[in-house]
Design a protein around this motif. Sequence first.
Motif, mmCIF file in Angstrom:
data_model
loop_
_atom_site.group_PDB
_atom_site.id
_atom_site.type_symbol
_atom_site.label_atom_id
_atom_site.label_comp_id
_atom_site.label_asym_id
_atom_site.label_seq_id
_atom_site.Cartn_x
_atom_site.Cartn_y
_atom_site.Cartn_z
ATOM 1 N N VAL A 87 -2.758 5.214 1.419
ATOM 2 C CA VAL A 87 -2.241 6.580 1.475
ATOM 3 C C VAL A 87 -0.749 6.474 1.746
ATOM 4 N N PHE A 88 0.049 6.976 0.834
ATOM 5 C CA PHE A 88 1.499 6.844 0.967
ATOM 6 C C PHE A 88 2.178 8.038 0.304
ATOM 7 N N GLY A 89 3.407 8.242 0.667
ATOM 8 C CA GLY A 89 4.185 9.326 0.070
ATOM 9 C C GLY A 89 5.388 8.777 -0.665
ATOM 10 N N LEU A 90 5.939 9.608 -1.533
ATOM 11 C CA LEU A 90 7.148 9.253 -2.260
ATOM 12 C C LEU A 90 8.264 10.225 -1.890
ATOM 13 N N ALA A 91 9.471 9.701 -1.822
ATOM 14 C CA ALA A 91 10.653 10.523 -1.600
ATOM 15 C C ALA A 91 11.649 10.241 -2.714
ATOM 16 N N LEU A 92 12.444 11.232 -3.038
ATOM 17 C CA LEU A 92 13.495 10.988 -4.006
ATOM 18 C C LEU A 92 14.489 9.975 -3.457
ATOM 19 N N HIS A 93 15.025 9.152 -4.326
ATOM 20 C CA HIS A 93 16.100 8.237 -3.952
ATOM 21 C C HIS A 93 17.221 9.043 -3.289
ATOM 22 N N PRO A 94 17.920 8.474 -2.285
ATOM 23 C CA PRO A 94 18.985 9.225 -1.602
ATOM 24 C C PRO A 94 20.049 9.809 -2.525
ATOM 25 N N SER A 95 20.206 9.208 -3.704
ATOM 26 C CA SER A 95 21.219 9.692 -4.641
ATOM 27 C C SER A 95 20.711 10.827 -5.528
ATOM 28 N N ALA A 96 19.398 11.095 -5.499
ATOM 29 C CA ALA A 96 18.788 12.003 -6.472
ATOM 30 C C ALA A 96 18.816 13.451 -6.003
ATOM 31 N N THR A 97 19.201 14.344 -6.898
ATOM 32 C CA THR A 97 19.150 15.791 -6.674
ATOM 33 C C THR A 97 18.727 16.454 -7.977
ATOM 34 N N HIS A 98 18.190 17.657 -7.861
ATOM 35 C CA HIS A 98 17.797 18.371 -9.074
ATOM 36 C C HIS A 98 18.096 19.854 -8.936
ATOM 37 N N LEU A 128 8.171 17.552 -7.699
ATOM 38 C CA LEU A 128 9.215 17.177 -6.745
ATOM 39 C C LEU A 128 9.287 18.143 -5.566
ATOM 40 N N LEU A 129 8.828 19.369 -5.782
ATOM 41 C CA LEU A 129 8.893 20.383 -4.730
ATOM 42 C C LEU A 129 7.643 20.416 -3.860
ATOM 43 N N MET A 130 6.601 19.685 -4.235
ATOM 44 C CA MET A 130 5.355 19.688 -3.459
ATOM 45 C C MET A 130 5.557 19.003 -2.112
ATOM 46 N N SER A 131 5.127 19.660 -1.065
ATOM 47 C CA SER A 131 5.263 19.073 0.271
ATOM 48 C C SER A 131 4.404 17.822 0.413
ATOM 49 N N GLN A 132 3.255 17.782 -0.296
ATOM 50 C CA GLN A 132 2.355 16.625 -0.186
ATOM 51 C C GLN A 132 2.970 15.363 -0.765
ATOM 52 N N LEU A 133 3.980 15.509 -1.635
ATOM 53 C CA LEU A 133 4.563 14.334 -2.288
ATOM 54 C C LEU A 133 5.057 13.325 -1.258
ATOM 55 N N LYS A 134 5.619 13.807 -0.155
ATOM 56 C CA LYS A 134 6.188 12.910 0.845
ATOM 57 C C LYS A 134 5.149 12.331 1.805
ATOM 58 N N THR A 135 3.956 12.917 1.815
ATOM 59 C CA THR A 135 2.948 12.447 2.767
ATOM 60 C C THR A 135 1.725 11.832 2.100
ATOM 61 N N ASN A 136 1.333 12.374 0.950
ATOM 62 C CA ASN A 136 0.152 11.842 0.258
ATOM 63 C C ASN A 136 0.360 12.011 -1.243
ATOM 64 N N PHE A 183 12.452 7.219 -7.299
ATOM 65 C CA PHE A 183 11.623 7.336 -6.103
ATOM 66 C C PHE A 183 11.775 6.132 -5.156
ATOM 67 N N THR A 184 11.604 6.421 -3.888
ATOM 68 C CA THR A 184 11.424 5.396 -2.857
ATOM 69 C C THR A 184 10.175 5.740 -2.068
ATOM 70 N N ILE A 185 9.710 4.832 -1.238
ATOM 71 C CA ILE A 185 8.588 5.110 -0.361
ATOM 72 C C ILE A 185 9.040 6.068 0.741
ATOM 73 N N SER A 186 8.271 7.123 0.944
ATOM 74 C CA SER A 186 8.604 8.097 1.987
ATOM 75 C C SER A 186 8.304 7.529 3.371
ATOM 76 N N LYS A 187 9.094 7.927 4.335
ATOM 77 C CA LYS A 187 8.872 7.509 5.724
ATOM 78 C C LYS A 187 8.124 8.556 6.516
ATOM 79 N N GLU A 188 7.670 9.613 5.836
ATOM 80 C CA GLU A 188 7.009 10.729 6.543
ATOM 81 C C GLU A 188 5.510 10.565 6.651
ATOM 82 N N ASN A 189 4.914 9.659 5.856
ATOM 83 C CA ASN A 189 3.452 9.551 5.912
ATOM 84 C C ASN A 189 3.017 8.647 7.056
#
Length: 256
Positions: free
Chosen positions: A143-154, A208-216, A250-256
Motif C-alpha cells: 500500500v503506497f501513495g504517489l506524489a507529483l515530482h517537486p518540479s511538477a505543476t498543472h 492528480l487531484l484525488m486525495s487518495q493518490l498520496k495515501t493509497n 511521480f515520486t513515492i508519497s511520504k503521506e502513506n
Amino acid sequence: MLETIQKTLIEDIHNVSRNLAPYLDESIANIGARIDIFANNRKFGHLDLLASIYPTTKQLLGEDFFDAIAKDFIAGTAQASGNRHEYGGDFARFLASHSRLEKMQYVGEVAAIEWMHFGANLADDAAAITIGEIAAKMEAGEVFGLALHPSATHISCNWNALEICQAHQKLPFEGIELQASKSNLLCWRDQDDEVLFSKISDDFSNLLLMSQLKTNFGVALSEAILSQESSSETSIFQTEFAQLTDAGIFTISKEN
C-alpha cells in the motif's frame, strides 16, 4: 535585535515608511533619502526580475504596458522572504484579474505557463518512480501513495496559451492565431533536468487531484479506471498514465 532591524528595513522599503530611523545613528544625514535608495532598488530590481521570468508576457503586452502593470503589481506585493526567486508567483493571477486586461485573458495563462517553467527549473530534485517499479509494488501487495515530482505543476487553460509561448520562442517570430481551446497542462523537470510540458486528459487531471493518490495509489487508480465508459477509454488512460509516469512526473508519497 538584528532580526527586528532587518524586518523593519524590509517594511520601510515596501511601505516607503521611516520606522527604521530610530535604530540608526542620528548623526547620519538624510536618513530618509538613504532608505529611498533601497526602495528604488527594490522597485527596479523586482521589475527586472519579472521581465526575466515573463519574457513572452512582456512581448505580448509591449515593454511600456508591461512595465506599467508590473509596477502596479510591485506596489501591492511585498517580497515574502529573502529568496527573490519566490517573488512573482502571483503575477499571473494579478494579470488575469486586471481590469485593463479584461479582453486579453490569455495573457494571464501565458504568464502562468512561464511561472511553471521558471519554478520547474528551480525545484528540488527527487527520485522519480517508473511504471515498472509501480507494477512491482502492486504485485507485492504494498500500500503506497504517489506524489507529483517537486518540479511538477498543472493548470487548466481556456486558450492556446502553450502554443503562443512556443511560437514566441522561435526566431524569427512568424505569428500565431489566438484560439479558444480548453486544455489541462502539466509541466515538470525530468531526470535529465529538461523542463517539459504535456497536455493531459481530464481523467488524468482528475487523478492528480484525488486525495487518495498520496495515501493509497491502488484505490485512486481503481476509481480512475472505473470512471472510464469503455474499454478503449480505459486503454487510452492507462497508456497516458504509463507514458507520463516513465517521463518522471511521480515520486513515492511520504503521506502513506
